[in-house]
Design a protein around this motif. Sequence first.
Motif: not given
Length: 260
Positions: A27-37, A39-44, A143-149, A233-238
Amino acid sequence: MTIDLKDYESGADFAGDYEHAITKLQKRLAHIQVAHIIHGKRAIVLFEGWDAAGKGGIIQRLTGEWDPRNFEVWPIKAPTEAERDRHFLWRFWQRLPANGDIAVFDRSWYGRVLVERVEGYASKDDWKRGYDEINAFEAQQVESGTTIVKLFVHTSQKTQDKRLAARLDHPWKRWKTGLDDYRNRAKRDAYLDAMHDMFCRTDTRVAPWHVVDGNRKKSARIVALTLIADALEANVDMTPPVLDPEVEKVARAALKGECP
């Protein structure tokens, strides 16, 4: 801090209600995905690790509640002839996420300094140069705004052997095993040396490694999903999106059967 894989072999069982914990994390991850959508954030999110370490099971739980329109899982296998004709990172550039998307890599560009090094598919000059090329590539993305985990799922030899044996005995798991598993197993020491060098050279400030003890699958899934959720979560507005007043006015009137 130096990463030593022997520190991730305790195989401790998960102390808690596993199903509740997984459901809460999804459920937490679902909210995180919505935040990425929104706010137009990218993640790997990339996974490396031993054969039969449990990467697939973690990925399955990671994406279980995600909207399929905004993520992609890339299972990385041997490069095609067209990919071999180009720089080894070329095929990964083709798979980078767009704004609002999350890309999950089941194995990754680290094949250059792992399997390609150990199996001799890349020359020594090529794989040694690969460390700096990978670090530069990841730094560009960050540097271009993508979070990498980056996660490495580790298992002891004993645990790996137990799971490989299960794949032989279970008729619906046999498709998951092949000669490569045993070729890689026979070279475990060489792979450990390559992994040690990989951690030393690519555990960077902008893209650090996270090692997960995969000897107990349930514990590994909880640890991995928590690490991923924390990093994303640390790199996107929740903050949830504000409801558009005009949409609300029309919607509430419509839902009451009234004209706006």
